[in-house]
Design an enzyme around this catalytic site. Structure first.
Site, PDB file in Angstrom:
ATOM      1  N   GLY A  46       0.843  -1.192   0.000  1.00 57.96           N
ATOM      2  CA  GLY A  46       0.000   0.000   0.000  1.00 57.96           C
ATOM      3  C   GLY A  46       0.876   1.238   0.000  1.00 57.96           C
ATOM      4  CD  GLN A  51       3.342   5.823   3.084  1.00 56.17           C
ATOM      5  OE1 GLN A  51       2.415   5.267   2.525  1.00 56.17           O
ATOM      6  NE2 GLN A  51       4.264   5.149   3.743  1.00 56.17           N
ATOM      7  CB  CYS A  94       5.217   2.126   8.015  1.00 58.10           C
ATOM      8  SG  CYS A  94       4.807   3.717   7.269  1.00 58.10           S
ATOM      9  CG  LEU A  95       6.507   1.063   1.951  1.00 56.58           C
ATOM     10  CD1 LEU A  95       5.928   1.341   0.574  1.00 56.58           C
ATOM     11  CD2 LEU A  95       7.562  -0.036   1.880  1.00 56.58           C
ATOM     12  CG  HIS A 136      -0.718   1.249   7.527  1.00 53.77           C
ATOM     13  ND1 HIS A 136       0.224   0.729   8.394  1.00 53.77           N
ATOM     14  CD2 HIS A 136      -0.022   2.069   6.690  1.00 53.77           C
ATOM     15  CE1 HIS A 136       1.418   1.235   8.118  1.00 53.77           C
ATOM     16  NE2 HIS A 136       1.298   2.043   7.073  1.00 53.77           N
ATOM     17  CD  GLU A 137      -1.279   2.565   2.960  1.00 54.01           C
ATOM     18  OE1 GLU A 137      -0.847   3.733   2.962  1.00 54.01           O
ATOM     19  OE2 GLU A 137      -0.533   1.579   3.085  1.00 54.01           O
ATOM     20  CG  HIS A 140       0.282   6.750   5.870  1.00 50.20           C
ATOM     21  ND1 HIS A 140       1.393   7.245   6.506  1.00 50.20           N
ATOM     22  CD2 HIS A 140       0.558   5.440   5.621  1.00 50.20           C
ATOM     23  CE1 HIS A 140       2.298   6.286   6.635  1.00 50.20           C
ATOM     24  NE2 HIS A 140       1.821   5.175   6.115  1.00 50.20           N
TER      25      HIS A 140
END
Ligand code: K1U
Ligand code: ZN
Length: 171
Positions: A46, A51, A94-95, A136-137, A140
């Site tokens: 994702g 990000q 998480c990236l 999660h997204e 963000h």
């Protein structure tokens, strides 16, 4: 398409609340293409637009297994309409917080409304990893990171580690 840099903790932009998309134009379509290229390259399942430094309410995801065909999904202006009482714990990554993982408890199922890339309103009922990934997204998009769901001790420890690394990199 362009591979974009992923913002890394403690970059303050990760704490911004992203703006809703008003019109799905060429700029948004290019943003989505760049997000897929960046997400597949990372690799991740994702990605939220913030990000890569763009504070718009756009999410990409692909939860297909390596051996299966790709399944790219785009969620524009996603909103949780309903979340189950039932909870599930998943070890998230998480990236923007590379190589750090932690157990997060979230709703096991969610119903999410969003616009597709054509601007059509859609709803999806998700469970399993897709439910976790969507929550999660969407976090963000609201400037929330998965470490905010951990204990203060764990959050402070990871924040300190990444702040030190950022200072060293800037020297
Ligand atoms: O938003 C992000 O930082 C992407 C993140 C999404 C996510 C992962 C796990 C739980 C919830 C949300 C990632 O994709 S981290 C990388 C990852 O999980 C993964 C990468 C390659 C193969 C399988 C998983
Ligand atoms: Zn993340």
């Amino acid at each position: 398409m362009a591979l974009r840099d992923i913002l890394i903790l403690p970059d303050k932009r990760l704490r911004q609340v992203s703006e809703p998309v008003k019109k799905i134009d060429a700029g948004i379509r290019k943003l989505v293409e760049d997000m897929f290229e960046t997400m597949y390259d990372a690799p991740g399942i994702g990605l939220a637009a913030i990000q890569i430094g763009t504070p718009k309410r756009v999410v990409t995801a692909d939860l297909a297994k390596k051996e299966d065909p790709k399944n790219p999904q785009v969620f524009i202006n996603p909103e949780v309409l309903w979340a189950s009482e039932e909870k599930k714990v998943y070890e998230e990554g998480c990236l923007s917080i590379p190589e750090y993982y932690g157990d997060v408890e979230r709703a096991a199922q969610v119903r999410v409304k969003y616009l597709d890339i054509e601007g059509q309103p859609r709803e999806i009922e998700a469970d399993g990893l897709l439910a976790t990934c969507l929550q999660h997204e969407i976090d963000h998009l609201n400037g929330v990171l998965f470490i905010d769901h951990l204990s203060k001790l764990k959050r402070d420890r990871v924040l300190k580690k990444f702040t030190k690394a950022a200072k060293r990199a800037a020297e």
